[in-house]
Design a protein around this motif. Structure first.
Motif, PDB file in Angstrom:
ATOM      1  N   ALA A   5       0.838  -1.203   0.000  1.00 31.83           N
ATOM      2  CA  ALA A   5       0.000   0.000   0.000  1.00 31.83           C
ATOM      3  C   ALA A   5       0.871   1.250   0.000  1.00 31.83           C
ATOM      4  CB  ALA A   5      -0.925   0.019   1.207  1.00 31.83           C
ATOM      5  N   GLN A   6       2.147   1.056   0.286  1.00 29.55           N
ATOM      6  CA  GLN A   6       3.076   2.177   0.258  1.00 29.55           C
ATOM      7  C   GLN A   6       3.523   2.437  -1.176  1.00 29.55           C
ATOM      8  OE1 GLN A   6       3.613   3.726   3.161  1.00 29.55           O
ATOM      9  NE2 GLN A   6       2.234   2.237   4.038  1.00 29.55           N
ATOM     10  N   GLN A   7       3.954   3.640  -1.440  1.00 28.59           N
ATOM     11  CA  GLN A   7       4.424   4.001  -2.780  1.00 28.59           C
ATOM     12  C   GLN A   7       5.821   3.441  -2.991  1.00 28.59           C
ATOM     13  OE1 GLN A   7       2.718   5.454  -5.080  1.00 28.59           O
ATOM     14  NE2 GLN A   7       4.307   5.705  -6.613  1.00 28.59           N
ATOM     15  N   THR A   8       6.031   2.735  -4.095  1.00 27.82           N
ATOM     16  CA  THR A   8       7.356   2.281  -4.482  1.00 27.82           C
ATOM     17  C   THR A   8       7.611   2.747  -5.894  1.00 27.82           C
ATOM     18  OG1 THR A   8       6.443   0.182  -5.239  1.00 27.82           O
ATOM     19  CG2 THR A   8       7.290   0.252  -2.991  1.00 27.82           C
ATOM     20  N   THR A   9       8.798   3.178  -6.178  1.00 29.42           N
ATOM     21  CA  THR A   9       9.079   3.744  -7.494  1.00 29.42           C
ATOM     22  C   THR A   9      10.567   3.724  -7.749  1.00 29.42           C
ATOM     23  OG1 THR A   9       8.839   5.679  -8.906  1.00 29.42           O
ATOM     24  CG2 THR A   9       9.177   6.104  -6.576  1.00 29.42           C
ATOM     25  N   ASN A  10      10.944   3.823  -9.020  1.00 32.37           N
ATOM     26  CA  ASN A  10      12.344   3.903  -9.394  1.00 32.37           C
ATOM     27  C   ASN A  10      12.783   5.340  -9.662  1.00 32.37           C
ATOM     28  OD1 ASN A  10      12.771   1.102  -9.331  1.00 32.37           O
ATOM     29  ND2 ASN A  10      11.810   0.860 -11.339  1.00 32.37           N
ATOM     30  N   LEU A 502      -2.486  10.224  -7.213  1.00 32.80           N
ATOM     31  CA  LEU A 502      -3.418  10.862  -8.147  1.00 32.80           C
ATOM     32  C   LEU A 502      -3.059  12.325  -8.375  1.00 32.80           C
ATOM     33  CD1 LEU A 502      -6.745   9.292  -6.809  1.00 32.80           C
ATOM     34  CD2 LEU A 502      -5.709   8.840  -9.037  1.00 32.80           C
ATOM     35  N   LYS A 503      -2.665  13.016  -7.320  1.00 31.47           N
ATOM     36  CA  LYS A 503      -2.272  14.419  -7.455  1.00 31.47           C
ATOM     37  C   LYS A 503      -1.034  14.552  -8.349  1.00 31.47           C
ATOM     38  CE  LYS A 503      -5.218  16.453  -4.512  1.00 31.47           C
ATOM     39  NZ  LYS A 503      -6.116  17.565  -4.862  1.00 31.47           N
ATOM     40  N   ARG A 504      -0.068  13.640  -8.164  1.00 29.28           N
ATOM     41  CA  ARG A 504       1.134  13.702  -8.997  1.00 29.28           C
ATOM     42  C   ARG A 504       0.818  13.472 -10.474  1.00 29.28           C
ATOM     43  NH1 ARG A 504       3.413  10.653  -4.894  1.00 29.28           N
ATOM     44  NH2 ARG A 504       3.349   8.775  -6.191  1.00 29.28           N
ATOM     45  N   LEU A 505      -0.190  12.636 -10.731  1.00 32.44           N
ATOM     46  CA  LEU A 505      -0.562  12.359 -12.117  1.00 32.44           C
ATOM     47  C   LEU A 505      -1.404  13.472 -12.723  1.00 32.44           C
ATOM     48  CD1 LEU A 505      -1.413   8.528 -11.980  1.00 32.44           C
ATOM     49  CD2 LEU A 505       0.699   9.632 -12.774  1.00 32.44           C
ATOM     50  N   GLY A 506      -1.799  14.442 -11.908  1.00 30.98           N
ATOM     51  CA  GLY A 506      -2.542  15.576 -12.438  1.00 30.98           C
ATOM     52  C   GLY A 506      -4.029  15.572 -12.158  1.00 30.98           C
ATOM     53  N   TYR A 507      -4.519  14.577 -11.389  1.00 32.42           N
ATOM     54  CA  TYR A 507      -5.939  14.548 -11.044  1.00 32.42           C
ATOM     55  C   TYR A 507      -6.220  15.592  -9.962  1.00 32.42           C
ATOM     56  CZ  TYR A 507      -6.260  10.143 -13.615  1.00 32.42           C
ATOM     57  OH  TYR A 507      -6.229   9.195 -14.598  1.00 32.42           O
ATOM     58  N   ILE A 508      -7.294  16.312 -10.129  1.00 33.53           N
ATOM     59  CA  ILE A 508      -7.648  17.390  -9.199  1.00 33.53           C
ATOM     60  C   ILE A 508      -8.929  17.069  -8.441  1.00 33.53           C
ATOM     61  CG2 ILE A 508      -8.275  19.838  -9.013  1.00 33.53           C
ATOM     62  CD1 ILE A 508      -6.636  20.289 -11.584  1.00 33.53           C
ATOM     63  N   ASP A 600       1.205  -0.272  -9.381  1.00 31.27           N
ATOM     64  CA  ASP A 600       0.423  -0.995 -10.397  1.00 31.27           C
ATOM     65  C   ASP A 600      -0.825  -0.212 -10.763  1.00 31.27           C
ATOM     66  OD1 ASP A 600       2.270  -3.010 -10.383  1.00 31.27           O
ATOM     67  OD2 ASP A 600       1.088  -4.365  -9.128  1.00 31.27           O
ATOM     68  N   LEU A 601      -1.459   0.372  -9.757  1.00 34.10           N
ATOM     69  CA  LEU A 601      -2.666   1.160  -9.994  1.00 34.10           C
ATOM     70  C   LEU A 601      -2.360   2.368 -10.868  1.00 34.10           C
ATOM     71  CD1 LEU A 601      -5.617   2.010  -9.448  1.00 34.10           C
ATOM     72  CD2 LEU A 601      -4.809   3.068  -7.326  1.00 34.10           C
ATOM     73  N   ALA A 602      -1.257   3.052 -10.587  1.00 31.79           N
ATOM     74  CA  ALA A 602      -0.906   4.249 -11.357  1.00 31.79           C
ATOM     75  C   ALA A 602      -0.755   3.926 -12.839  1.00 31.79           C
ATOM     76  CB  ALA A 602       0.380   4.856 -10.805  1.00 31.79           C
ATOM     77  N   LYS A 603      -0.134   2.799 -13.134  1.00 32.26           N
ATOM     78  CA  LYS A 603       0.032   2.396 -14.536  1.00 32.26           C
ATOM     79  C   LYS A 603      -1.309   2.025 -15.159  1.00 32.26           C
ATOM     80  CE  LYS A 603       4.636   0.618 -13.473  1.00 32.26           C
ATOM     81  NZ  LYS A 603       5.440  -0.618 -13.256  1.00 32.26           N
TER      82      LYS A 603
END
Length: 643
Positions: A5-10, A502-508, A600-603
């Motif tokens: 549930a935590q954010q993981t990223t490269n 969601l905010k990082r992806l631009g959703y308001i 996975d959700l972000a993609k």
């Protein structure tokens, strides 16, 4: 174990770091030591204030997720209780047989059941309460034992310790921790007396709201009126052709609306039929009985029998036992014998027996085999020659918990004679829980609701909108009570990290929808989390899900919720989450995609889930397309019974 549930990223760390940081239970700050002299178990900030801030020999064990996040940010020596859960590795089968184990204290006894009262095992009717209490016990045990093993404290300073869904009073909470401390060979220090003036300390567990005296009188008068009028209408109906349905209101309403008088008489509890004039008039016109159980007093012989039961239970409950069995025995004594609950349950048995004897149905339909009313009636039915049908009241998938009344436990009788299946998913579940009864496929009584709103085949794509114009409905990642593997922390972390993603992806335009049930989740708690983590979004709780879905362009939420299917039927792209660890079996919903991490959700947000998979799942669960009318199909089964 990573918490997905935590954010993981490269991406570079400074590009994605938001503050305050949202910790996972396994994220231990560098100042946490390998050993501590004592644990301090706390539930409120006032309890933390009793501790010396500079004392580095006491580890604060928090059961409040936000308080743990705040203490960690302040550099305090504190952990969230689920850190211990991550270290629990002993295999078990609780995801299948938890309800059976709740009855171990009774079903493992040699000889006759000592709690039989008017043909009903009172002990078995407490199974729902005991299973819920056992879940909470297991969760506390599976967190504290590994923590004790890991940090090796000499003593536990007990201020309070509550699971997120608290049904225990302070006495029972204290008992659990004291017992675990004794079994682990460490000292228990009761500090709860210091906190008597702590207004945030919840002395009693959650108790469902009860009607006041005046409201109860009005409801009783209303029910009496319905029974009197419909009984007069059905005065010439054959008593050997009656079907009593003990089902929830949202199923009872469409069934009553679509019944056309025939070979038999349906019987509903009057209070389960909505107060709608046209529906009540149809019940009267078509010969539907709307009845009410009548309050009774215990006779002298009844009270003698209850004293015999209590006397038989005393030596059983006093026998020493460790672990969950010892807890269950103490819980039964405190919760049932010392509170008058045993007598109230006996009155319930006589009341339900009176209803059956008054109307003498030939068949009984129940939509549950856990709560006391259903269990009492299924056990009363057998000596009266009443056949019992079982139907879901809501999908019990993606779990596969067994229930003794329909099979799976050779220590007790099976009380259900036939299962009324909704469809393919229901049949798969019945196979999994070892239900051997004959089955009739009838579809879900409320399938018309999903059929009328089924827009999955031609839903407008949210992809046509920009992120800034898209309305995102984020549902609380609810943790089902019987999911023994799931983490409470995932509920809160998913809220924080999903909104941030969601905010990082631009959703308001983001709205967070809580579960509407009272008691377990409070809106102010989520608002406090949002303030601390600087989360900006709407927070809804009591708003109807239909209105929320009308607003939404896409929906994100757990796989294990009824809102999942509401969203699919409304034609909304639903991104399903199933965050490890979990005890669910997603193969029940085989073709529908789900995501196990925020990454996975972000993609996946780049495309919508396939409409064909949504339509297939709706039909598999509810039988939306299988019958022209599931309510007519339901009644046809009973028409055939009475030919």
């Amino acid at each position: 174990m990573p918490n997905l549930a935590q954010q993981t990223t490269n991406e570079p760390h400074d590009m994605i770091m938001e503050t305050p940081r949202c910790l996972s239970p396994g994220d231990l700050p560098s100042h946490i030591k390998p050993r501590y002299r004592a644990f301090a178990l706390v539930a409120t900030s006032a309890q933390v204030d009793c501790l010396e801030p500079m004392d580095e020999e006491i580890l604060i064990v928090c059961c409040n997720w936000l308080m743990w996040q705040q203490l960690s940010a302040e550099g305090r020596h504190a952990v969230y209780f689920e850190l211990g859960t991550l270290d629990w590795s002993e295999p078990d089968s609780l995801d299948i047989d938890l309800f059976h184990r709740a009855n171990d204290w009774l079903l493992d006894l040699a000889g006759r059941d000592p709690t039989v009262f008017h043909d009903v095992s009172i002990g078995r009717t407490f199974g729902a309460e005991i299973s819920l209490a056992s879940v909470i016990y297991y969760r506390i045990e599976r967190s504290l034992r590994p923590l004790i093993k890991r940090f090796c404290p000499n003593e536990i300073l007990f201020y309070d310790f509550k699971y997120d869904f608290n049904i225990f009073n302070a006495k029972t909470r204290r008992l659990i921790i004291r017992t675990l401390a004794e079994e682990c060979g460490i000292r228990f220090v009761d500090c709860a007396e210091k906190m008597r003036n702590d207004r945030n300390a919840d002395e009693e567990g959650y108790v469902p709201k009860q009607h006041g005296r005046f409201a109860s009188l009005l409801l009783a008068t209303y029910s009496w009126g319905l029974e009197s009028i419909t009984r007069l209408r059905c005065i010439f109906s054959r008593p050997d052709r009656r079907v009593l349905l003990l089902i929830v209101s949202n199923s009872a309403a469409p069934l009553a609306r679509d019944f056309i008088g025939g070979r038999f008489t349906p019987i509903f509890l009057g209070r389960t039929i909505p107060k709608n004039f046209s529906l009540l008039w149809r019940c009267l016109r078509e010969g539907v009985l709307l009845v009410r159980p009548r309050l009774v007093s215990l006779s002298k012989n009844d009270r003698l029998r209850l004293r015999e039961i209590t006397g038989s239970l005393e030596p059983i409950l006093s026998e020493p036992a460790e672990g969950v069995l010892g807890f269950v025995r103490a819980f039964i004594r405190h919760q049932f014998l010392e509170t008058g609950q045993l007598e109230r349950r006996a009155q319930e048995i006589i009341m339900e027996a009176g209803l059956l004897d008054r109307y003498r149905p030939r068949r009984l339909v129940v939509d549950g085999v856990r709560n006391s009313r259903h269990l009492i009636n299924t056990e009363l039915a057998r000596p009266r020659g009443i056949a019992v049908d079982y139907i879901w009241h809501s999908p019990l998938t993606p779990q596969a918990q067994q229930f003794g009344a329909i099979g799976g436990d050779p220590r007790q009788p099976v009380f259900v004679d036939r299962c009324l299946s909704w469809g393919d998913v229901n049949n798969a579940w019945l196979d999994r829980v070892d239900a051997k009864q004959p089955r009739e496929r009838v579809g879900c009584p409320i399938a018309a609701h999903y059929h009328r709103h089924d827009k999955t085949a031609a839903s407008p794509s949210a992809e046509a909108k920009s992120c800034g114009d898209t309305n995102v409905l984020l549902l609380l990642y609810t943790l089902p009570v019987l999911d023994m593997s799931g983490l409470q922390s995932n509920m809160y972390a998913t809220f924080v990290n999903c909104v941030r993603m969601l905010k990082r992806l631009g959703y308001i335009n983001i709205a967070f929808k809580m579960h509407p049930a009272p008691g377990r989740w409070k809106k102010r708690d989520i608002e406090e989390i949002a303030r601390y983590f600087e989360i900006e979004c709407e927070i809804w709780k009591s708003e109807p899900i239909s209105e929320c879905l009308d607003w939404a362009d896409i929906v994100i939420g757990p796989m294990q919720t009824g809102a999942f299917f509401e969203a699919l039927a409304a034609g909304k792209p639903y991104h399903a989450l199933l965050i490890p660890p979990f005890s669910h079996d997603p193969t029940f919903y085989a073709d529908y995609p789900y995501h196990q991490s925020i990454d996975d959700l972000a993609k996946a947000l780049e495309t919508s889930p396939p409409a064909a998979a949504a339509k297939k799942l709706l039909n598999g669960v509810y039988g939306v397309d299988e019958f022209a009318s599931t309510t007519r199909r339901f009644w046809q089964v009973f028409e055939d019974d009475f030919q």
